[in-house]
Motif scaffolding. Structure first.
Motif, short mmCIF file in Angstrom:
data_model
loop_
_atom_site.label_atom_id
_atom_site.label_comp_id
_atom_site.label_asym_id
_atom_site.label_seq_id
_atom_site.Cartn_x
_atom_site.Cartn_y
_atom_site.Cartn_z
N ALA A 193 1.06 -1.41 -0.04
CA ALA A 193 -0.23 -0.15 0.08
C ALA A 193 0.88 1.35 0.11
N LYS A 194 2.05 1.30 0.59
CA LYS A 194 2.71 2.27 0.64
C LYS A 194 3.41 2.65 -0.63
N GLU A 195 3.27 1.98 -1.42
CA GLU A 195 4.06 1.88 -3.17
C GLU A 195 2.99 3.16 -3.52
N HIS A 196 1.62 3.30 -3.17
CA HIS A 196 1.00 4.44 -3.55
C HIS A 196 1.57 5.79 -3.29
N LEU A 197 2.12 6.02 -2.07
CA LEU A 197 2.85 7.07 -1.83
C LEU A 197 4.00 7.51 -2.55
N GLU A 198 4.71 6.40 -2.80
CA GLU A 198 5.96 6.13 -3.86
C GLU A 198 5.44 6.91 -5.01
N ILE A 199 4.45 6.25 -5.47
CA ILE A 199 3.79 6.74 -6.87
C ILE A 199 3.71 8.20 -6.92
N LEU A 200 3.01 8.94 -6.10
CA LEU A 200 2.68 10.33 -5.79
C LEU A 200 3.98 11.01 -5.77
N ASP A 207 9.62 12.64 -12.23
CA ASP A 207 10.57 11.49 -12.75
C ASP A 207 9.77 10.59 -13.30
N GLU A 208 9.78 10.61 -14.51
CA GLU A 208 8.96 9.65 -15.20
C GLU A 208 9.50 8.01 -15.00
N GLU A 209 10.86 7.93 -15.12
CA GLU A 209 11.22 6.67 -14.94
C GLU A 209 11.18 5.84 -13.74
N ALA A 210 11.26 7.07 -12.69
CA ALA A 210 10.82 6.61 -11.39
C ALA A 210 9.36 6.00 -11.37
N VAL A 211 8.47 6.78 -11.84
CA VAL A 211 6.99 6.47 -11.88
C VAL A 211 6.83 4.95 -12.41
N ARG A 212 7.45 4.77 -13.59
CA ARG A 212 7.38 3.74 -14.53
C ARG A 212 7.93 2.57 -13.71
#
Length: 229
Positions: A193-200, A207-212
């Motif tokens: 679930a914490k990955e949602h915060l990483e995405i934000l 950072d497009e590559e980090a989002v991908r």
């Protein structure tokens, strides 16, 4: 196929509110039932009566019966005369296909937002992201699925393509996350679930590559971990 039986599982939390959205009661009940089905709390082959589900969710039987008829139209459950509703099964092949289609849509669409997203609109998704973490920590699978749905569909909506959002909404309805309970018990659902915060954070940093990378890892959990059953 498992023998037909009417479920007598322990009571679930009362029907949750859906993020303050102004939905009619039947829609709220249907959303909660879909979340329970997706989370694997309503199992394939089992027959559930409207009164049993109503007692579980702390509502009356009429909106449950009406909501289940909506789920029949969506192919998520079948009617069993004089008994209730049977949850339809989803094959491993179907789960693979649903997840593959989601990855083809969600990863590039979300990554593309890194250069276009409005910071204010992005920040508006933080409550849903935080709610997934809170629900995961509490082991509230239905609340987790509902918040997860709001987050991901809200994220996709920022791309401005309503048809794309509806395609993913339909794929999510048809998915099954039978491993959620095991993930929650092992303490791993909260990390996911914490990955949602990483995405934000990656989107806020443009950072497009980090989002991908985060989206690829996150959707990998859907099939690799959650949907194993």
């Amino acid at each position: 196929m498992p023998a037909q039986r009417t479920s007598t599982r322990s009571a679930a939390p009362a029907l949750p509110t859906l993020g303050g959205l102004k939905r009619n009661y039947r829609e709220r009940v249907a959303d909660a039932l879909r979340a329970a089905l997706i989370a694997g709390e309503l199992r394939p082959g089992e027959v559930y009566s409207a009164p049993t589900l109503a007692a579980r969710f702390g509502v009356s039987a009429t909106p449950v019966r009406e909501a289940m008829l909506d789920l029949v139209k969506e192919g998520l459950v079948d009617t069993v005369p004089n008994k209730g509703f049977r949850v339809t099964a989803v094959s491993e092949k179907q789960l693979d296909e649903y997840t593959h289609i989601r990855s083809l849509i969600e990863i590039p669409t979300t990554a593309g937002l890194a250069t276009t997203v409005d910071p204010v609109a992005l920040e508006a998704l933080r409550p849903a992201a935080e709610e997934t973490v809170t629900a995961a920590a509490a082991g509230d699978l239905i609340a987790h699925v509902e918040a997860d749905t709001r987050f991901h569909l809200g994220l996709l909506a920022l791309a401005g393509n309503e048809h794309l959002v509806e395609v993913v909404r339909d794929l999510r309805k048809r998915s099954r996350l039978y491993g959620l309970q095991a993930l929650a018990e092992a303490g791993r659902l909260e990390d996911s679930a914490k990955e949602h915060l990483e995405i934000l954070e990656a989107l806020a940093a443009r950072d497009e590559e980090a989002v991908r990378a985060v989206m690829t890892r996150h959707l990998g959990h859907v099939r690799g971990l959650w949907a194993a059953g």
